[in-house]
Enzyme design. Sequence first.
Site: not given
Ligand code: NAP
Length: 254
Positions: A168, A164, A13-16
């Site tokens: 980071k 967190y 989901r999300g950015i990934g």
């Molecule tokens: N969104 C923002 O505004 C924002 C801002 C700054 C930085 N970021 C960074 O951007 C990245 C993605 O953020 P996001 O908002 O897209 O997050 P998200 O929607 O919460 O998605 C997080 C992803 O990480 C996976 N994950 C979590 N724990 C895991 C584990 N132990 N092993 C494998 N996969 C795992 C989850 O998949 P499963 O649950 O399926 O394992 C999910 O696919 C992160 O590094 C976050 O810190 C985001």
Amino acid sequence: MRGKVAIVTGASRGIGKAVALGFAREGAAVVVAARSETAPHEKLPGTIHETAAQVEALGGRALAVRCDVTDEASVTAMVERSLGEFGRIDVLVNNAAVDFAYPVLGTPVKRWELVLRVNVTGPFLCARAVLPTMIQQGGGSIINISSLAAAERGSGTVGYSAAYAASKAALDRFTWALAAEVGRHNIAVNALKPSRVIDTEGMRMWADEDERIDWSSPDRMVACAVFLARQDARSVSGTVATDEELVSWHGLHA
Ligand SMILES: NC(=O)c1ccc[n+]([C@@H]2O[C@H](COP(=O)([O-])OP(=O)(O)OC[C@H]3O[C@@H](n4cnc5c(N)ncnc54)[C@H](OP(=O)(O)O)[C@@H]3O)[C@@H](O)[C@H]2O)c1
């Protein structure tokens, strides 16, 4: 990116997920690595199989692999399956992360350690697992998805998230250390952070509708990830930058 193979962690989901689809549009084969094979609950949709199906719907090649980035055996198995399926690994995006927004006073050790294990040990384990292949291939690109939280001194965009923020900051430092270590193997290591809050399933868990006004789409992060995926140590490496910075420094269209 035609002919390249990219592993994206946290791509359920999300950015990934957005980055996995963006890589597929550029012609890369994508390994979709995360834990969810079925959505954990209704407020947190997204599975590795859904992302892989969407990559394939774009005409791309995808491999969905259940992987917990904190588990060394799981990471090793994911990399072995990737090599078995595609025969090479050119790009690793360390995107998987978790956040628990609790004050320090009230954060159980288990929570603290989980954030550090997913956000720091995970990228270390994944990088270490792909390095032998990248070294043998003569190059590669590792992208660590970081956050402004690494350097914010007030509560910043992420309040009550000391674990967190610390994770980071460690990821940024890991990026510099690894870039210095593997530059001689022509492997680029960079960190990329969103300059604004990105609207993702994970973020939605923590915010009400009225808090989502200034949130952005992941499009610019995707454009920057594609740019960084194309780098090696002789072009752009050791950079820790936001998406806005990369867009302006390198004249990217995003
Ligand atoms: N969104 C923002 O505004 C924002 C801002 C700054 C930085 N970021 C960074 O951007 C990245 C993605 O953020 P996001 O908002 O897209 O997050 P998200 O929607 O919460 O998605 C997080 C992803 O990480 C996976 N994950 C979590 N724990 C895991 C584990 N132990 N092993 C494998 N996969 C795992 C989850 O998949 P499963 O649950 O399926 O394992 C999910 O696919 C992160 O590094 C976050 O810190 C985001």
